[in-house]
Design a protein around this motif. Structure first.
Motif, PDB file in Angstrom:
ATOM      1  N   SER A  32       0.862  -1.184   0.000  1.00 26.02           N
ATOM      2  CA  SER A  32       0.000   0.000   0.000  1.00 26.02           C
ATOM      3  C   SER A  32       0.898   1.233   0.000  1.00 26.02           C
ATOM      4  CB  SER A  32      -0.903   0.007   1.238  1.00 26.02           C
ATOM      5  OG  SER A  32      -1.678   1.187   1.298  1.00 26.02           O
ATOM      6  N   VAL A  33       0.719   2.113  -0.982  1.00 25.55           N
ATOM      7  CA  VAL A  33       1.581   3.288  -1.154  1.00 25.55           C
ATOM      8  C   VAL A  33       0.741   4.555  -1.037  1.00 25.55           C
ATOM      9  CG1 VAL A  33       3.068   4.547  -2.759  1.00 25.55           C
ATOM     10  CG2 VAL A  33       3.206   2.047  -2.621  1.00 25.55           C
ATOM     11  N   ASN A  34       1.183   5.477  -0.181  1.00 24.12           N
ATOM     12  CA  ASN A  34       0.522   6.772  -0.031  1.00 24.12           C
ATOM     13  C   ASN A  34       1.471   7.877  -0.503  1.00 24.12           C
ATOM     14  OD1 ASN A  34      -2.198   6.560   1.514  1.00 24.12           O
ATOM     15  ND2 ASN A  34      -0.831   5.160   2.586  1.00 24.12           N
ATOM     16  N   ILE A  35       0.964   8.785  -1.320  1.00 23.36           N
ATOM     17  CA  ILE A  35       1.739   9.909  -1.827  1.00 23.36           C
ATOM     18  C   ILE A  35       1.315  11.159  -1.061  1.00 23.36           C
ATOM     19  CG2 ILE A  35       2.503  11.161  -3.872  1.00 23.36           C
ATOM     20  CD1 ILE A  35       3.006   8.117  -3.923  1.00 23.36           C
ATOM     21  N   ALA A  36       2.282  11.828  -0.407  1.00 24.86           N
ATOM     22  CA  ALA A  36       1.952  12.971   0.440  1.00 24.86           C
ATOM     23  C   ALA A  36       1.514  14.183  -0.370  1.00 24.86           C
ATOM     24  CB  ALA A  36       3.155  13.331   1.317  1.00 24.86           C
ATOM     25  N   ASN A  37       2.079  14.345  -1.566  1.00 20.42           N
ATOM     26  CA  ASN A  37       1.751  15.515  -2.399  1.00 20.42           C
ATOM     27  C   ASN A  37       1.354  15.055  -3.799  1.00 20.42           C
ATOM     28  OD1 ASN A  37       4.334  14.574  -2.866  1.00 20.42           O
ATOM     29  ND2 ASN A  37       5.147  16.568  -3.466  1.00 20.42           N
ATOM     30  N   HIS A  65      -0.762  14.427  -7.449  1.00 18.83           N
ATOM     31  CA  HIS A  65      -1.428  15.257  -8.445  1.00 18.83           C
ATOM     32  C   HIS A  65      -2.146  14.339  -9.420  1.00 18.83           C
ATOM     33  CE1 HIS A  65       1.833  14.198 -11.205  1.00 18.83           C
ATOM     34  NE2 HIS A  65       2.692  14.576 -10.285  1.00 18.83           N
ATOM     35  N   ALA A  66      -3.076  14.911 -10.157  1.00 22.08           N
ATOM     36  CA  ALA A  66      -3.894  14.117 -11.065  1.00 22.08           C
ATOM     37  C   ALA A  66      -3.040  13.435 -12.123  1.00 22.08           C
ATOM     38  CB  ALA A  66      -4.947  15.005 -11.727  1.00 22.08           C
ATOM     39  N   GLY A  67      -3.432  12.226 -12.496  1.00 22.77           N
ATOM     40  CA  GLY A  67      -2.739  11.514 -13.557  1.00 22.77           C
ATOM     41  C   GLY A  67      -1.541  10.709 -13.105  1.00 22.77           C
ATOM     42  N   LEU A  68      -1.326  10.614 -11.809  1.00 20.09           N
ATOM     43  CA  LEU A  68      -0.187   9.861 -11.286  1.00 20.09           C
ATOM     44  C   LEU A  68      -0.427   8.363 -11.451  1.00 20.09           C
ATOM     45  CD1 LEU A  68       2.502  10.415  -9.760  1.00 20.09           C
ATOM     46  CD2 LEU A  68       1.227  10.033  -7.642  1.00 20.09           C
ATOM     47  N   HIS A  69       0.639   7.612 -11.776  1.00 23.49           N
ATOM     48  CA  HIS A  69       0.570   6.158 -11.902  1.00 23.49           C
ATOM     49  C   HIS A  69       1.664   5.524 -11.063  1.00 23.49           C
ATOM     50  CE1 HIS A  69      -2.307   6.225 -15.274  1.00 23.49           C
ATOM     51  NE2 HIS A  69      -1.648   7.291 -15.674  1.00 23.49           N
ATOM     52  N   ALA A  70       1.391   4.334 -10.540  1.00 22.25           N
ATOM     53  CA  ALA A  70       2.377   3.589  -9.755  1.00 22.25           C
ATOM     54  C   ALA A  70       2.439   2.155 -10.285  1.00 22.25           C
ATOM     55  CB  ALA A  70       1.997   3.595  -8.277  1.00 22.25           C
ATOM     56  N   GLU A 101       7.933  -8.305 -15.988  1.00 26.68           N
ATOM     57  CA  GLU A 101       6.856  -7.446 -16.449  1.00 26.68           C
ATOM     58  C   GLU A 101       6.430  -6.472 -15.352  1.00 26.68           C
ATOM     59  OE1 GLU A 101       3.650  -9.795 -17.810  1.00 26.68           O
ATOM     60  OE2 GLU A 101       4.773 -10.762 -19.428  1.00 26.68           O
ATOM     61  N   ASN A 102       5.864  -5.342 -15.779  1.00 17.58           N
ATOM     62  CA  ASN A 102       5.356  -4.366 -14.832  1.00 17.58           C
ATOM     63  C   ASN A 102       4.090  -4.878 -14.157  1.00 17.58           C
ATOM     64  OD1 ASN A 102       7.378  -2.532 -15.464  1.00 17.58           O
ATOM     65  ND2 ASN A 102       6.167  -1.547 -17.053  1.00 17.58           N
ATOM     66  N   ILE A 103       3.921  -4.547 -12.886  1.00 19.46           N
ATOM     67  CA  ILE A 103       2.683  -4.807 -12.151  1.00 19.46           C
ATOM     68  C   ILE A 103       2.043  -3.458 -11.881  1.00 19.46           C
ATOM     69  CG2 ILE A 103       1.633  -5.789 -10.080  1.00 19.46           C
ATOM     70  CD1 ILE A 103       4.080  -7.581  -9.789  1.00 19.46           C
ATOM     71  N   GLU A 104       0.988  -3.141 -12.601  1.00 17.69           N
ATOM     72  CA  GLU A 104       0.303  -1.871 -12.390  1.00 17.69           C
ATOM     73  C   GLU A 104      -0.450  -1.915 -11.066  1.00 17.69           C
ATOM     74  OE1 GLU A 104       0.472   0.858 -14.161  1.00 17.69           O
ATOM     75  OE2 GLU A 104       1.751  -0.009 -15.734  1.00 17.69           O
ATOM     76  N   MET A 105      -0.288  -0.870 -10.258  1.00 20.97           N
ATOM     77  CA  MET A 105      -0.935  -0.810  -8.957  1.00 20.97           C
ATOM     78  C   MET A 105      -2.339  -0.221  -9.090  1.00 20.97           C
ATOM     79  SD  MET A 105       2.231   0.326  -6.463  1.00 20.97           S
ATOM     80  CE  MET A 105       1.331  -0.228  -4.997  1.00 20.97           C
ATOM     81  N   GLU A 106      -3.260  -0.751  -8.280  1.00 26.28           N
ATOM     82  CA  GLU A 106      -4.635  -0.254  -8.270  1.00 26.28           C
ATOM     83  C   GLU A 106      -4.681   1.133  -7.633  1.00 26.28           C
ATOM     84  OE1 GLU A 106      -7.344  -1.642  -9.442  1.00 26.28           O
ATOM     85  OE2 GLU A 106      -6.604  -3.637  -9.982  1.00 26.28           O
ATOM     86  N   ARG A 107      -5.487   2.015  -8.201  1.00 23.46           N
ATOM     87  CA  ARG A 107      -5.616   3.370  -7.676  1.00 23.46           C
ATOM     88  C   ARG A 107      -6.855   3.469  -6.788  1.00 23.46           C
ATOM     89  NH1 ARG A 107      -4.287   8.278 -10.204  1.00 23.46           N
ATOM     90  NH2 ARG A 107      -3.991   7.152 -12.181  1.00 23.46           N
ATOM     91  N   VAL A 108      -6.668   3.910  -5.539  1.00 22.55           N
ATOM     92  CA  VAL A 108      -7.788   4.228  -4.655  1.00 22.55           C
ATOM     93  C   VAL A 108      -8.188   5.686  -4.874  1.00 22.55           C
ATOM     94  CG1 VAL A 108      -8.603   4.366  -2.266  1.00 22.55           C
ATOM     95  CG2 VAL A 108      -7.049   2.525  -2.958  1.00 22.55           C
ATOM     96  N   ASN A 109      -7.197   6.559  -4.931  1.00 20.68           N
ATOM     97  CA  ASN A 109      -7.377   7.952  -5.312  1.00 20.68           C
ATOM     98  C   ASN A 109      -6.031   8.442  -5.845  1.00 20.68           C
ATOM     99  OD1 ASN A 109      -5.811   8.710  -2.968  1.00 20.68           O
ATOM    100  ND2 ASN A 109      -7.675   8.422  -1.760  1.00 20.68           N
ATOM    101  N   ASN A 110      -5.903   9.744  -6.097  1.00 21.37           N
ATOM    102  CA  ASN A 110      -4.666  10.254  -6.703  1.00 21.37           C
ATOM    103  C   ASN A 110      -3.428   9.989  -5.863  1.00 21.37           C
ATOM    104  OD1 ASN A 110      -5.812  11.249  -9.058  1.00 21.37           O
ATOM    105  ND2 ASN A 110      -6.286  13.242  -8.146  1.00 21.37           N
ATOM    106  N   GLY A 111      -3.613   9.822  -4.550  1.00 23.45           N
ATOM    107  CA  GLY A 111      -2.448   9.655  -3.685  1.00 23.45           C
ATOM    108  C   GLY A 111      -2.336   8.305  -3.016  1.00 23.45           C
ATOM    109  N   HIS A 112      -3.167   7.342  -3.369  1.00 30.80           N
ATOM    110  CA  HIS A 112      -3.141   6.047  -2.692  1.00 30.80           C
ATOM    111  C   HIS A 112      -3.245   4.929  -3.733  1.00 30.80           C
ATOM    112  CE1 HIS A 112      -5.061   3.116   0.441  1.00 30.80           C
ATOM    113  NE2 HIS A 112      -3.834   2.774   0.097  1.00 30.80           N
ATOM    114  N   LEU A 145       7.045   5.614  -9.857  1.00 29.05           N
ATOM    115  CA  LEU A 145       5.948   6.577  -9.925  1.00 29.05           C
ATOM    116  C   LEU A 145       6.140   7.405 -11.193  1.00 29.05           C
ATOM    117  CD1 LEU A 145       5.932   7.750  -6.207  1.00 29.05           C
ATOM    118  CD2 LEU A 145       4.448   6.054  -7.278  1.00 29.05           C
ATOM    119  N   THR A 146       5.127   7.435 -12.026  1.00 29.49           N
ATOM    120  CA  THR A 146       5.226   8.129 -13.304  1.00 29.49           C
ATOM    121  C   THR A 146       4.095   9.137 -13.460  1.00 29.49           C
ATOM    122  OG1 THR A 146       3.965   6.388 -14.427  1.00 29.49           O
ATOM    123  CG2 THR A 146       6.358   6.178 -14.421  1.00 29.49           C
ATOM    124  N   GLY A 147       4.279  10.066 -14.422  1.00 28.87           N
ATOM    125  CA  GLY A 147       3.286  11.100 -14.672  1.00 28.87           C
ATOM    126  C   GLY A 147       2.147  10.590 -15.531  1.00 28.87           C
TER     127      GLY A 147
END
Length: 246
Positions: A39-44, A46-51, A59-70, A85-87
């Motif tokens: 579980s990854v939380n981003i303190a700051n 922004h929209a469109g962030l990917h993890a 292969e890449n494992i795309e992480m599920e988005r809960v919101n822009n920062g989680h 973390l990519t734009g």
């Protein structure tokens, strides 16, 4: 009582015995297979962030988005992954770190570099740690303090003690599986174990408002195990104390 089995989440709870009168009773306890979650939380954020995660050249494992920062995902325990973390266009790398996963839930917190930074530093997850609101997740029927939450709670206790104009709101929740009354008690235990930890670290108990709410206010439908994991949580929020008037 506690029931364990290798590869499965343990069961911690009570069996209510009424009018046993020397008779033999059989109880069936269904254990759920142990999940390994990052579980990854981003303190700051922004929209469109990917993890995403990457193991070696795999292969890449795309992480599920809960919101822009989680973000969160399941992965194999005992392995070391590169967390990227990519734009919005997925081509601009904003930050990277290494994540070593254990069975259960591994919590990581990040702060993105300044937007005008041309070459973001590559730092470890611990270097990005910051005091912030946080959601702590618990296995089913469990209220033990998540081991990966201790660094966060230690920093939080120190920060709250130094900032007298702040206080804490701690709310505990469960999924909707099982008896509603027992779920309410379980949520109260989850809140209590976090509150006790903070108080033992020097936080004034009068500055903590804590309550267990059982299966109320789910953040996801309780229709799948993946969604139910999101509801087995304790939300820790930093709030402003009202200004005193003299």
């Amino acid at each position: 009582m506690e029931v364990k089995s290798p590869g499965y989440q343990s069961y911690n709870g009570n069996l209510i015995l009424d009018q046993a009168q020397d008779s033999t009773r059989t109880y069936t306890l269904k254990l759920n297979r142990q999940h390994t979650i990052l579980s990854v939380n981003i303190a700051n954020p922004h929209a469109g962030l990917h993890a995403r995660l990457r193991e070696g050249n795999g292969e890449n494992i795309e992480m599920e988005r809960v919101n822009n920062g989680h973000f969160y995902t399941e992965a194999a325990a005992g392995r070391i992954y590169k967390l990227e973390l990519t734009g919005q266009n997925r081509n601009i790398e904003l930050a990277t770190a290494m994540a070593s996963l254990k069975e259960g839930i591994t919590l990581k917190s990040f702060r993105l570099p300044a937007k005008d930074s041309l070459k973001p530093e590559k730092r470890t997850a611990e270097a990005f740690f910051t005091v912030e609101n946080r959601t702590l997740y618990f296995p089913q029927s469990d209220y033990k303090l998540p081991p990966d939450s201790e660094n966060y709670l230690d920093s939080l206790a120190e920060w709250i003690s130094a900032n007298k104009d702040k206080s804490l709101s701690i709310n505990g929740y469960t999924d909707n599986v099982g008896n509603a009354s027992l779920n309410l008690t379980l949520s109260e235990y989850r809140v209590r174990v976090i509150t006790r930890y903070l108080v033992n670290k020097g936080v004034d108990e009068n500055r903590i408002k804590a309550q267990g709410l059982g299966s109320k206010f789910p953040v996801a439908p309780n229709d799948t195990e993946k969604n139910r994991r999101k509801n087995r949580r304790v939300e820790v929020q930093i709030i402003d104390l009202p200004e005193r008037t003299y």
